[in-house]
Design a protein around this motif. Structure first.
Motif, PDB file in Angstrom:
ATOM      1  N   ALA A  18       0.822  -1.219   0.000  1.00 46.06           N
ATOM      2  CA  ALA A  18       0.000   0.000   0.000  1.00 46.06           C
ATOM      3  C   ALA A  18       0.859   1.273   0.000  1.00 46.06           C
ATOM      4  N   GLN A  19       2.053   1.218   0.598  1.00 52.00           N
ATOM      5  CA  GLN A  19       2.813   2.455   0.790  1.00 52.00           C
ATOM      6  C   GLN A  19       4.102   2.569  -0.017  1.00 52.00           C
ATOM      7  N   LEU A  20       4.723   1.452  -0.396  1.00 51.33           N
ATOM      8  CA  LEU A  20       6.003   1.548  -1.096  1.00 51.33           C
ATOM      9  C   LEU A  20       5.929   2.113  -2.517  1.00 51.33           C
ATOM     10  N   PRO A  21       4.815   1.958  -3.255  1.00 57.97           N
ATOM     11  CA  PRO A  21       4.794   2.567  -4.589  1.00 57.97           C
ATOM     12  C   PRO A  21       5.012   4.081  -4.575  1.00 57.97           C
ATOM     13  N   SER A  22       4.704   4.742  -3.481  1.00 65.97           N
ATOM     14  CA  SER A  22       4.968   6.186  -3.422  1.00 65.97           C
ATOM     15  C   SER A  22       6.462   6.473  -3.254  1.00 65.97           C
ATOM     16  N   VAL A  23       7.230   5.494  -2.774  1.00 68.61           N
ATOM     17  CA  VAL A  23       8.673   5.631  -2.624  1.00 68.61           C
ATOM     18  C   VAL A  23       9.380   5.237  -3.925  1.00 68.61           C
ATOM     19  N   ASP A  24       8.947   4.107  -4.508  1.00 68.41           N
ATOM     20  CA  ASP A  24       9.508   3.608  -5.764  1.00 68.41           C
ATOM     21  C   ASP A  24       8.351   3.000  -6.548  1.00 68.41           C
ATOM     22  N   PRO A  25       7.911   3.643  -7.630  1.00 68.52           N
ATOM     23  CA  PRO A  25       6.739   3.169  -8.373  1.00 68.52           C
ATOM     24  C   PRO A  25       6.880   1.756  -8.945  1.00 68.52           C
ATOM     25  N   TYR A  69       3.422 -17.336  24.439  1.00 71.25           N
ATOM     26  CA  TYR A  69       3.977 -16.059  24.004  1.00 71.25           C
ATOM     27  C   TYR A  69       5.120 -16.367  23.061  1.00 71.25           C
ATOM     28  N   ARG A  70       4.991 -15.918  21.826  1.00 71.66           N
ATOM     29  CA  ARG A  70       5.942 -16.263  20.774  1.00 71.66           C
ATOM     30  C   ARG A  70       6.740 -15.047  20.341  1.00 71.66           C
ATOM     31  N   LYS A  71       7.985 -15.299  19.986  1.00 73.15           N
ATOM     32  CA  LYS A  71       8.855 -14.268  19.417  1.00 73.15           C
ATOM     33  C   LYS A  71       9.366 -14.828  18.095  1.00 73.15           C
ATOM     34  N   LEU A  72       8.908 -14.201  17.030  1.00 71.74           N
ATOM     35  CA  LEU A  72       9.180 -14.653  15.676  1.00 71.74           C
ATOM     36  C   LEU A  72      10.207 -13.747  15.019  1.00 71.74           C
ATOM     37  N   GLU A  73      11.177 -14.332  14.322  1.00 76.78           N
ATOM     38  CA  GLU A  73      12.104 -13.535  13.524  1.00 76.78           C
ATOM     39  C   GLU A  73      11.543 -13.438  12.116  1.00 76.78           C
ATOM     40  N   LEU A  74      11.188 -12.238  11.740  1.00 71.13           N
ATOM     41  CA  LEU A  74      10.615 -11.950  10.422  1.00 71.13           C
ATOM     42  C   LEU A  74      11.658 -11.186   9.612  1.00 71.13           C
ATOM     43  N   SER A  75      11.898 -11.627   8.391  1.00 70.91           N
ATOM     44  CA  SER A  75      12.858 -10.948   7.522  1.00 70.91           C
ATOM     45  C   SER A  75      12.139 -10.276   6.368  1.00 70.91           C
ATOM     46  N   VAL A  76      12.542  -9.061   6.095  1.00 68.19           N
ATOM     47  CA  VAL A  76      12.100  -8.338   4.904  1.00 68.19           C
ATOM     48  C   VAL A  76      13.371  -8.088   4.102  1.00 68.19           C
ATOM     49  N   GLU A  77      13.483  -8.783   2.968  1.00 71.47           N
ATOM     50  CA  GLU A  77      14.694  -8.703   2.160  1.00 71.47           C
ATOM     51  C   GLU A  77      14.426  -7.909   0.892  1.00 71.47           C
ATOM     52  N   ILE A  78      15.255  -6.917   0.660  1.00 69.64           N
ATOM     53  CA  ILE A  78      15.143  -6.068  -0.519  1.00 69.64           C
ATOM     54  C   ILE A  78      16.278  -6.461  -1.449  1.00 69.64           C
ATOM     55  N   VAL A  79      15.930  -6.848  -2.679  1.00 69.56           N
ATOM     56  CA  VAL A  79      16.926  -7.271  -3.650  1.00 69.56           C
ATOM     57  C   VAL A  79      16.906  -6.278  -4.803  1.00 69.56           C
ATOM     58  N   VAL A  91      17.207   3.202   0.203  1.00 74.51           N
ATOM     59  CA  VAL A  91      15.973   3.995   0.243  1.00 74.51           C
ATOM     60  C   VAL A  91      14.789   3.106   0.603  1.00 74.51           C
ATOM     61  N   LEU A  92      14.704   1.933  -0.015  1.00 79.80           N
ATOM     62  CA  LEU A  92      13.591   1.021   0.277  1.00 79.80           C
ATOM     63  C   LEU A  92      13.672   0.480   1.705  1.00 79.80           C
ATOM     64  N   ALA A  93      14.868   0.179   2.181  1.00 82.62           N
ATOM     65  CA  ALA A  93      15.017  -0.312   3.554  1.00 82.62           C
ATOM     66  C   ALA A  93      14.560   0.735   4.565  1.00 82.62           C
ATOM     67  N   GLN A  94      14.931   1.972   4.327  1.00 82.92           N
ATOM     68  CA  GLN A  94      14.497   3.054   5.221  1.00 82.92           C
ATOM     69  C   GLN A  94      12.973   3.181   5.209  1.00 82.92           C
ATOM     70  N   ALA A  95      12.368   3.037   4.027  1.00 80.48           N
ATOM     71  CA  ALA A  95      10.908   3.132   3.922  1.00 80.48           C
ATOM     72  C   ALA A  95      10.228   1.961   4.628  1.00 80.48           C
ATOM     73  N   VAL A  96      10.756   0.751   4.464  1.00 78.19           N
ATOM     74  CA  VAL A  96      10.181  -0.428   5.132  1.00 78.19           C
ATOM     75  C   VAL A  96      10.218  -0.228   6.640  1.00 78.19           C
ATOM     76  N   GLU A  97      11.351   0.219   7.147  1.00 77.36           N
ATOM     77  CA  GLU A  97      11.479   0.451   8.584  1.00 77.36           C
ATOM     78  C   GLU A  97      10.446   1.474   9.063  1.00 77.36           C
ATOM     79  N   ALA A  98      10.294   2.557   8.339  1.00 71.31           N
ATOM     80  CA  ALA A  98       9.332   3.599   8.730  1.00 71.31           C
ATOM     81  C   ALA A  98       7.899   3.085   8.677  1.00 71.31           C
TER      82      ALA A  98
END
Length: 185
Positions: A18-25, A69-79, A91-98
């Protein structure tokens, strides 16, 4: 009913789509996958892969088969690839974090999401350099077994209003979805 890890990956994907296309179409829903095994092609980069790694269950509470109570390691990988791969990935990593900081509970699906580390890998071989930035998040959430039709015991993801979380507030928890996958009314 979908497993909790799938629900979490889908919630992250939906927010990013929903939000990343405004950062990189170029980053459309078709370039965001919730599976690490998705094949990547140079013409379809940059792309984002969302996958889960390790999950641990906290010692307390230890109410088997009750609340967990679970603690999951979730990865978001930008290639990304090409001469500007590092800048595009940053730029994309900064946007994902925000984006994930804006709604750390993923719409009350989880207790919290926090960035724990960022890793950068680069493949300098071949004609086109490929760079990957992996953001690792710790996702905390509660589950408990739920009786479903047919005697199967799927896990229910539980939501509650913080700070009323934990065993003393178990009666306050509501299943995110009923055993048939429908939100409770």
């Amino acid at each position: 009913m979908k497993p909790p890890r799938t629900l979490i990956r889908e919630a992250v994907r939906d927010r990013l789509a929903a939000q990343l296309p405004s950062v990189d179409p170029r980053i459309t829903a078709s370039r965001i996958s919730i599976h690490r095994t998705t094949p990547l092609f140079a013409g379809k980069l940059p792309a984002i892969l969302i996958y889960t790694r390790d999950e641990r269950i906290e010692d307390q509470p230890n109410a088997d088969p009750g609340l967990r109570y679970r603690k999951l390691e979730l990865s978001v990988e930008i290639v990304a690839s090409g001469e500007a791969a590092a800048e595009e990935a940053d730029v994309l990593a900064q946007a994902v974090e925000a984006i994930l900081d804006q709604d750390e509970t993923l719409g009350r699906l989880v207790d919290g999401t926090r960035l724990t580390r960022t890793e950068v890998d680069q493949d300098g071989e071949g004609d086109t350099p490929v760079l990957a930035v992996r953001l690792s998040f710790e996702v905390s959430y509660w589950t408990r077994p739920a009786e479903a039709p047919g005697g199967v015991l799927p896990l229910q993801v539980l939501v509650s209003w913080a700070p009323e979380i934990g065993i003393p507030h178990e009666p306050d928890y509501q299943p995110l979805l009923d055993p048939n996958g429908v939100p409770p009314s």
